[in-house]
Scaffold this active site. Structure first.
Site, short mmCIF file in Angstrom:
data_model
loop_
_atom_site.label_atom_id
_atom_site.label_comp_id
_atom_site.label_asym_id
_atom_site.label_seq_id
_atom_site.Cartn_x
_atom_site.Cartn_y
_atom_site.Cartn_z
N GLU A 199 3.07 43.20 64.94
CA GLU A 199 2.43 44.31 65.65
C GLU A 199 2.26 43.98 67.12
O GLU A 199 2.53 44.80 67.99
CB GLU A 199 1.08 44.61 65.01
CG GLU A 199 0.17 45.53 65.82
CD GLU A 199 0.43 46.99 65.58
OE1 GLU A 199 -0.35 47.81 66.10
OE2 GLU A 199 1.39 47.32 64.89
N GLU A 258 2.27 42.30 54.07
CA GLU A 258 1.00 42.75 53.49
C GLU A 258 1.11 43.17 52.03
O GLU A 258 0.35 42.70 51.18
CB GLU A 258 0.44 43.91 54.34
CG GLU A 258 -0.17 43.47 55.66
CD GLU A 258 0.86 43.29 56.77
OE1 GLU A 258 0.46 42.99 57.90
OE2 GLU A 258 2.07 43.43 56.49
#
Length: 256
Positions: A110, A130
C-alpha cells in the site's frame, strides 16, 4: 540510528525505512517519524520531490508491525498518514518515488502504491497476504490494487494471497522500471533528475489536479478549476519558463 532516516540532497528529500531486522515493518514510532517527514516535505518550498526507500535487500516493507498486537494506539493512518489506512489521510503535495526491493506486501505494498513512480529491484515481490492468513480489516491496499492493476490480476492477488514478481509488476504497469538491486539507487536518482528538470510548481499543480479528480467522470474533471494551477500562472517559475523558451535555453527553476 532512527528507524526512519530523513536526509536531503539538494532539492530531493530522502526518507529511508531503517528497520531491516523486522523487514521494515512499521512501528508506531516509525509512523510518527514518517508523519514528520511528510509534513516537512509539504512545508519546505525548496524540496521539489521525495524518495522513499528501505534498508536491507530482503524487504522494502511488510506493513504494520503487529508484534505487540494488532490494535494501534492512535488513529494515525499507516505510513505516517500517507496510506489513509486506519486514520486520516495525509496528502503529499510533492512527487514521490518509491525504490522497492525484496518483500513489498500488505501495508508495505500500500505504501509503495502511494508513490507517483515506482522503481523496483529485480528482487522485488508484491503481494496482499491478508486473506491467505485470515486477516482482513481496514484494507485500503485492495482498493489501490484494484485501481492500479488490471482487474483479474488484482483480484487474483487479493483472493489467493500470491505475490507477483518485479517483471510481472512492470508488465502490468504497476512499476515504471525494473533494475538489478545494485543499480536501484542510481536508477532512482535518474528519476529524481528527470522530475526536477521540470518546474516544481508546475509538477505540484499537475499532481494536485490529476489526483483531485481521479475518481470523477471526465466531464467533471474538465470543468474543474484548480487553484494550484491558477496560482502557478502568477509564479516566477511560469515567467522563467516563458523567458527560457524565448531565449532557447534551459530554464532555471526556483520553485517560487
Amino acid at each position: 540510528m532512527a528507524d526512519v532516516e530523513f536526509t536531503r540532497d539538494g532539492h530531493v528529500a530522502h526518507i529511508r525505512l531503517n528497520r531491516p531486522q523486522g523487514l521494515n515493518a512499521i512501528t508506531q514510532e516509525m509512523d510518527d517519524l514518517l508523519f514528520e517527514a511528510w509534513t516537512m516535505i509539504n512545508d519546505d518550498a525548496d524540496i521539489w520531490c521525495a524518495v522513499l526507500s528501505a534498508e536491507g535487500e530482503k524487504g522494502f516493507c511488510i506493513g504494520a508491525d503487529v508484534s505487540g498486537g494488532a490494535e494501534r494506539k492512535t488513529r494515525m493512518a499507516l505510513g505516517g498518514g500517507l496510506t489513509g489506512i486506519g486514520g486520516p489521510l495525509v496528502t503529499l503535495k510533492k512527487p514521490l518515488i518509491a525504490a522497492v526491493q525484496g518483500f513489498c506486501v500488505g501495508g508495505g505494498f500500500e505504501l509503495a502504491m502511494c508513490a507517483d513512480i515506482i522503481v523496483a529491484a529485480d528482487t522485488a515481490q508484491f503481494g496482499l497476504p491478508e486473506t491467505k492468513v485470515g486477516i482482513i480489516g481496514e484494507c485500503g491496499v485492495v482498493h489501490r490494487a484494484m485501481r492500479q492493476l488490471p482487474y483479474h490480476i488484482a483480484m487474483a492477488m487479493i483472493l489467493t494471497g500470491e505475490r507477483i514478481k518485479a517483471d510481472a509488476a512492470e508488465r502490468f504497469g504497476l512499476v515504471n522500471e525494473v533494475v538489478p538491486f545494485a543499480e536501484l539507487a542510481a536508477a532512482t536518482q535518474k528519476w529524481t533528475d528527470k522530475i526536477n528538470a521540470a518546474s516544481p510548481l508546475a509538477n505540484q499543480a499537475a499532481k494536485a489536479a490529476a489526483l483531485g479528480r481521479l475518481g470523477h467522470p471526465l466531464e467533471v474533471a474538465l470543468m474543474t478549476r484548480f487553484e494550484p494551477i491558477e496560482q502557478y500562472a502568477e509564479s516566477a517559475d511560469k515567467q522563467e519558463g516563458e523567458a527560457a523558451g524565448a531565449a532557447r535555453r534551459k530554464p532555471v527553476w526556483t520553485g517560487r
